[in-house]
Design a protein around this motif. Structure first.
Motif, short mmCIF file in Angstrom:
data_model
loop_
_atom_site.label_atom_id
_atom_site.label_comp_id
_atom_site.label_asym_id
_atom_site.label_seq_id
_atom_site.Cartn_x
_atom_site.Cartn_y
_atom_site.Cartn_z
N THR A 1 -4.32 2.21 10.36
CA THR A 1 -4.67 1.43 9.18
C THR A 1 -4.30 2.23 7.93
OG1 THR A 1 -6.86 2.39 8.94
CG2 THR A 1 -6.67 0.47 10.42
N ALA A 2 -4.44 1.62 6.77
CA ALA A 2 -4.15 2.35 5.53
C ALA A 2 -5.07 3.55 5.40
CB ALA A 2 -4.32 1.41 4.34
N GLU A 3 -6.25 3.49 6.00
CA GLU A 3 -7.21 4.61 5.90
C GLU A 3 -6.90 5.70 6.93
OE1 GLU A 3 -8.22 1.30 5.73
OE2 GLU A 3 -8.25 1.64 3.56
N THR A 4 -6.43 5.30 8.11
CA THR A 4 -6.26 6.31 9.18
C THR A 4 -4.84 6.87 9.23
OG1 THR A 4 -5.70 4.63 10.84
CG2 THR A 4 -8.04 5.22 10.61
N ARG B 1 -0.21 4.16 -2.29
CA ARG B 1 -1.51 4.68 -1.86
C ARG B 1 -1.35 5.55 -0.60
NH1 ARG B 1 -6.06 1.81 0.51
NH2 ARG B 1 -4.82 -0.08 0.60
N LEU B 2 -0.48 5.12 0.31
CA LEU B 2 -0.25 5.90 1.53
C LEU B 2 0.37 7.25 1.21
CD1 LEU B 2 1.08 3.05 3.84
CD2 LEU B 2 -1.00 4.39 4.22
N ARG C 1 -4.06 10.65 10.67
CA ARG C 1 -3.39 10.64 11.98
C ARG C 1 -2.02 11.31 11.90
NH1 ARG C 1 -4.09 11.71 15.87
NH2 ARG C 1 -2.46 10.52 16.91
N ALA D 1 -2.28 9.48 -0.23
CA ALA D 1 -3.22 9.92 0.82
C ALA D 1 -2.56 10.98 1.70
CB ALA D 1 -3.65 8.72 1.66
N GLU E 1 0.81 -1.23 0.00
CA GLU E 1 0.00 0.00 0.00
C GLU E 1 0.84 1.27 0.00
OE1 GLU E 1 0.92 -2.00 2.63
OE2 GLU E 1 -0.86 -1.91 3.91
#
Ligand code: SF4
Length: 376
Positions: free
Chosen positions: A170-173, A109-110, A177, A113, A106
């Motif tokens: 996580t990959a989303e947070t 993607r990270l 954060r 983001a 990921e």
């Protein structure tokens, strides 16, 4: 001239003036250049600059000797390559170092983001930066970054530089954060400019940090599972060298090397190093005279001459002045230029207390031999 600033931290939109023209710093997304971008940068360096390209310790690319009248054309070309930020503030904030050892994970993607999330970041000091170090193991621990997204045995973590443990994310947070941690830093820092120094005061972010990163060693030159790693002596190469290795995407490392993605072998162009035992890798040297106005001595030719005397496991730093740009920390032996001669410092940085002063380049050889003898 508007848009130009003096200082050590140039960008593409805010180049830095030096004795040999402007230095223009490009911040590749994900610390990676695709083939088209790499070839175009080589062309731009030749068309608008001296043809010399630096690779910095944050995996930024710098064009040297750029002429001020070339800036509009350079900016237009970089925008077309997707390498120009909308404004200087966004450029300065996008200070993200990305691991070169990611693979089908990921990491890209990270990075995307985090770039998007930085819109909501507070104002941060110029050297403040982020690391996305999410290959199988975190390898950027020795590189400069203040907020790190890393891999652990339990998944992703967010770690403040200076703390041993990170908070699970996580990959989303991870990206929101990371920006939250930047806000915490901005709210508590006072006059402190780096995260590790703030943590050293005893402060810690509120969220529980309970998980250590999985750590690995930095890449060394040679064939690796990720591609061919080639080191740049003193972090510099000619435009034609960049063009020659741009046969695949290039991952830029903070160790002044380039990973030619997925390529196991390549004719190594003159001026690059594919052998981890090359003595030039034990030597650091800044631009020196005449390229830097702060220098009273030439540095790199001397460093090349002295490199064969430096034993394995030892480091030599030849610095044009006490600022020590090429190697801010301590080296086994540091030679610092002052008024046309050199001071010799043992186990210290360029601004350290000299053991011997006012040495000529010829006198240095004997001194160096004596001081390095215990390591042989
Ligand atoms: S260490 Fe001094 S001489 Fe060398 S590049 Fe930095 S400012 Fe210039």
């Amino acid at each position: 001239m508007s848009g130009l600033v003096k200082g050590w931290c140039p960008g593409a939109l805010r180049p830095m003036e030096t004795a040999d023209g402007l230095v223009l710093r490009i911040r590749p997304h994900g610390s990676r250049l695709d083939v088209e971008q790499a070839c175009a940068i080589a062309d731009l360096a030749e068309a608008h600059g001296s043809g010399l390209i630096d690779l910095g310790t944050r995996a930024h690319v710098q064009l040297r000797g750029v002429r001020a009248e070339s800036l509009p054309a350079l900016h237009a070309a970089l925008a077309g390559l997707g390498l120009l930020d909308p404004d200087p503030r966004a450029e300065a904030r996008r200070n993200i170092l990305t691991t070169p050892v990611w693979r089908d994970d990921e990491t890209p993607r990270l990075v995307a983001a985090l770039e998007a999330a930085l819109d909501a970041a507070p104002s941060l000091p110029p050297k403040f930066g982020f690391a996305v170090d999410t290959g199988e193991r975190a390898v950027l621990g020795g590189a400069s970054a203040d907020i790190r997204i890393e891999r652990s045995s339990q998944g992703l973590i967010l770690r403040a530089d200076g703390m041993a443990l990170g908070e699970p994310v996580t990959a989303e947070t991870a990206a929101p954060r990371a920006v939250g941690l930047a806000h915490w830093f901005a709210a508590h820092r006072g006059g402190i400019t780096r995260m590790a120094r703030l943590i050293a005061t005893g402060l810690a972010p509120l969220r529980p940090a309970t998980v250590p990163p999985l750590t690995g060693a930095p890449l060394v030159p040679g064939t690796t599972p990720f591609g061919l790693c080639l080191a740049l002596p003193f972090g510099q190469m000619e435009a034609k060298t960049l063009r020659a290795i741009a046969v695949a995407p290039l991952r830029l490392t903070p160790w002044r090397s380039v990973l030619v993605e997925g390529v196991a072998e390549l004719p190594v162009p003159d001026g690059l190093i594919a052998d981890a035992g090359d003595p030039l890798l034990r030597v650091a040297a800044c631009t020196g005279a005449p390229g830097c106005a702060s220098a009273s001595v030439a540095t790199r030719d001397l460093a090349r001459r002295l490199a064969p005397m430096v034993p394995r496991g030892c480091t030599l730093h030849v610095s044009g002045c006490a600022k020590g740009c090429a190697h801010p920390g301590a080296a086994d032996v540091t030679l610092t230029g002052r008024e046309g001669r050199f001071d010799l410092i043992l186990n210290g940085p360029a601004g350290g207390e000299p053991l011997a002063r006012d040495l000529t380049p010829d006198e240095l050889t004997g001194h160096l031999r004596g001081h390095l003898a215990p390591y042989l």
